[in-house]
Design an enzyme around this catalytic site. Sequence first.
Site, mmCIF file in Angstrom:
data_model
loop_
_atom_site.group_PDB
_atom_site.id
_atom_site.type_symbol
_atom_site.label_atom_id
_atom_site.label_comp_id
_atom_site.label_asym_id
_atom_site.label_seq_id
_atom_site.Cartn_x
_atom_site.Cartn_y
_atom_site.Cartn_z
ATOM 1 N N SER A 59 -0.367 52.973 -26.685
ATOM 2 C CA SER A 59 -0.109 51.692 -26.029
ATOM 3 C C SER A 59 1.227 51.769 -25.298
ATOM 4 O O SER A 59 2.237 52.167 -25.882
ATOM 5 C CB SER A 59 -0.062 50.562 -27.062
ATOM 6 O OG SER A 59 -1.323 50.341 -27.641
ATOM 7 N N GLY A 116 2.583 49.019 -23.630
ATOM 8 C CA GLY A 116 3.011 47.653 -23.346
ATOM 9 C C GLY A 116 2.389 47.142 -22.062
ATOM 10 O O GLY A 116 1.181 47.257 -21.837
ATOM 11 N N ALA A 117 3.222 46.582 -21.190
ATOM 12 C CA ALA A 117 2.723 46.008 -19.936
ATOM 13 C C ALA A 117 2.151 47.063 -18.999
ATOM 14 O O ALA A 117 1.435 46.725 -18.050
ATOM 15 C CB ALA A 117 3.851 45.254 -19.238
ATOM 16 N N GLY A 137 -0.035 49.302 -19.886
ATOM 17 C CA GLY A 137 -1.402 49.628 -20.263
ATOM 18 C C GLY A 137 -1.505 50.639 -21.377
ATOM 19 O O GLY A 137 -0.811 50.549 -22.391
ATOM 20 N N GLY A 177 -1.678 44.939 -29.486
ATOM 21 C CA GLY A 177 -2.040 46.311 -29.852
ATOM 22 C C GLY A 177 -3.242 46.361 -30.775
ATOM 23 O O GLY A 177 -4.055 47.294 -30.705
ATOM 24 N N ASP A 178 -3.383 45.365 -31.637
ATOM 25 C CA ASP A 178 -4.532 45.322 -32.538
ATOM 26 C C ASP A 178 -5.826 45.064 -31.758
ATOM 27 O O ASP A 178 -6.879 45.629 -32.080
ATOM 28 C CB ASP A 178 -4.332 44.230 -33.592
ATOM 29 C CG ASP A 178 -3.037 44.407 -34.369
ATOM 30 O OD1 ASP A 178 -2.606 45.566 -34.528
ATOM 31 O OD2 ASP A 178 -2.464 43.401 -34.805
#
Length: 308
Positions: A216, A218-219, A221, A247-248
């Site tokens: 992951s 974050g913003a 992708g 993230g989940d």
Amino acid sequence: MILTVTLNAALDITYRVPRLRPHSTHRVTEVSERPGGKGLNVARVLAALGHRTVATGFAGGGTGEALRALLADTEVTDALVPVGGATRRTVAVVDAATGDTTQLNEPGPTVSPAEWEAFLGTYRELLGEARAVALCGSLPPGVPVDVYARLTRTARTAGVPVLLDTSGEPLRRGLAARPDLAKPNADELAALTGSTEPLRAARDARRRGAHAVAASLGADGMLAVTADGAWQAAPPHRFAGNPTGAGDSAVAGLLSGLVEELPWPDRLTRAVALSAATVRAPAAGEFDASTYEELLGRVVVTDRPAVA
């Protein structure tokens, strides 16, 4: 059936305030409670996607009872194992003026050897019906640090694919047991490998044992490095909101794509769309359905070099 494991489940409490100011008193304008912990968030999103999902792990005390009562109102099957200690609480304070979230996480209950053996029996029994299992989150006191490696080997012996989503030493040891997919975030990947360049770090993590690594970002992708290639998927723009649980939701997207045997670019598209749609939702374990449907056609997936 998809099985999720949350060894350190939580009662998630979200407060919304007009503006968060240190050293001052706040009036809460909205409060919500949800069954939480990474694996339970994953389970709720999987159920919303239409997958039969069973959640196991530990629950105890008054907060554990509250968590199970809330879980009973969802489509997730409760297979949590009772413990003598109290399930932890996590508190998210959302600043309505900025959209920023401050998170407070309690430690979990101490798990006794007898409680651990009871969980292992439940886990082995549930694997007999599972198409995939997600091993998620932190470890409560009393649980060995190599527990995810043990649970990964048990699942693989049963022929059940494993997704591992944890951090620190449990991640490092878990990778050595060769999970089918590891899903760290960028910070967890950097802490594991010492590299802040995501592609290099993901390759390194895969060499440590995982068949595939999806990181992951974050913003920005998500990046996946697999035996079949490497791809990066990104949303069309940044989304303001509460990132708790994003993230989940990405894990749920990846896991559902695994059991549906989707190509990797489609798995990443689903994971990124769900993650962004969760930022727009009021609490972890939920996603904004209209945002999700809109983004499925707008997530951009690009090929990346799979080897150095």
